[in-house]
Design an enzyme around this catalytic site. Structure first.
Site, PDB file in Angstrom:
ATOM      1  CE  LYS A   4       1.982 -18.119   6.300  1.00  0.00           C
ATOM      2  NZ  LYS A   4       0.886 -17.573   4.845  1.00  0.00           N
ATOM      3  CD  GLN A  35       3.171 -20.377   1.934  1.00  0.00           C
ATOM      4  OE1 GLN A  35       1.971 -19.818   3.234  1.00  0.00           O
ATOM      5  NE2 GLN A  35       3.351 -19.379   1.504  1.00  0.00           N
ATOM      6  CG  ASP A  63      -2.996 -15.686   2.298  1.00  0.00           C
ATOM      7  OD1 ASP A  63      -2.127 -14.744   3.475  1.00  0.00           O
ATOM      8  OD2 ASP A  63      -2.418 -15.911   2.088  1.00  0.00           O
TER       9      ASP A  63
END
Length: 289
Positions: free
Chosen positions: A52, A96, A119
């Protein structure tokens, strides 16, 4: 069989995003800023987050990687989340997953400001998605929609079977494929571990999206000729012939299903790359305000 190539699709969307970032900067605005919080040293998570960061560099985003120890307390992690919520120089951030077992993932997700939840996991954003209102779409389903759009895969009026009902992929995917949009307007069947005759459901499908987390689960005898098959899974399978001792495979038996599908995603090189691009797209949306 035609390949739904994540590398090709990701490159095309990154080019568009990079152009929009250049236009933002030319108009006197700062570059979009994405942060990622990584707790511990899970190898898959480390690799994914590093990917990312690389993506951000490629399209001209500013990125911040925040690494926290495996034994961080939930309270301290929530304090970091609150700090990022209040950072006006930050457009969006992710925590994450998975998190260490002593931390409740739902509590952390609820603590993230929905406006910075790129997200797309916060209940407010999930609710807006269900109502077809502007929001950040969950990254993996969003990436799949982008891939279908790139390859002009017809979804309207088609029968779509989604295998797996997770909150991250299966459930939102079923909503997005059924909504009045393009891609969308499909008749969707959401299947799971309690589905009585999964094979029969799959054989009726024009589009199959496999997100169950079981290596080579979807076999050729479950796919009708000409179906479009999207493989979301990424599983480690022991392989003594490989230097690292394993190989990556999806939820679909690629070799067998490729003989029947009209379109098929590879693993790796398919949906995973588009998940990362969708995160960039959401962050760009956040930067626009």
């Amino acid at each position: 069989m035609n390949l739904l190539d994540g590398k090709v699709t990701a490159a095309a969307y990154k080019e568009k995003i990079a152009k929009e970032v250049s236009e933002l900067k030319a108009s006197g605005n700062r570059a979009p800023h994405l942060a990622a919080v990584l707790v511990g040293e899970n190898p898959a998570s480390v690799a994914y987050v590093n990917g990312k960061v690389k993506d951000c560099d490629e399209v001209g985003f500013k990125s911040t990687l925040i690494r926290l120890p495996e034994d961080i307390s939930q309270e301290d992690l929530l304090s970091k989340v609150e700090e990022l919520n209040n950072d006006e120089g930050l457009d969006g951030f992710i925590v994450q997953l998975p998190l260490p077992k002593h931390i409740d993932e739902k509590t952390v997700t609820l603590a993230i400001d929905p406006k910075k939840d790129v997200d797309g996991f916060h209940p407010e954003n999930v609710g807006r998605m269900a109502l077809n209102l502007p929001t950040y779409l969950p990254a993996t389903p969003h990436g799949i929609l982008m891939m279908l759009e790139h390859y002009n895969i017809e979804t309207s009026g088609k029968h779509c079977v989604v295998i797996g009902r997770s909150n991250i992929v299966g459930s939102p995917m079923s909503i997005l494929m059924a909504r009045n949009a393009n891609p969308g307007n499909a008749t969707v069947t959401l299947t799971h571990s309690r589905t009585a005759d999964l094979k029969a459901e799959c054989l009726r499908a024009d589009i199959i999206i496999a997100a169950i987390g079981k290596a080579n689960f979807l076999t050729a005898d479950m796919v009708k000729p000409g179906a479009v098959v999207i493989d979301v899974g990424i599983n480690r399978v022991e392989d003594a012939s490989r230097k690292r001792g394993y190989r990556l495979t999806g939820d679909v038996d690629f070799e067998g299903v490729s003989e029947k599908a009209s379109w098929l995603t590879p693993v790796p090189g398919g949906v995973g790359l588009m998940t990362r691009v969708a995160l960039l797209q959401n962050t760009l949306q956040a930067a626009r305000g």
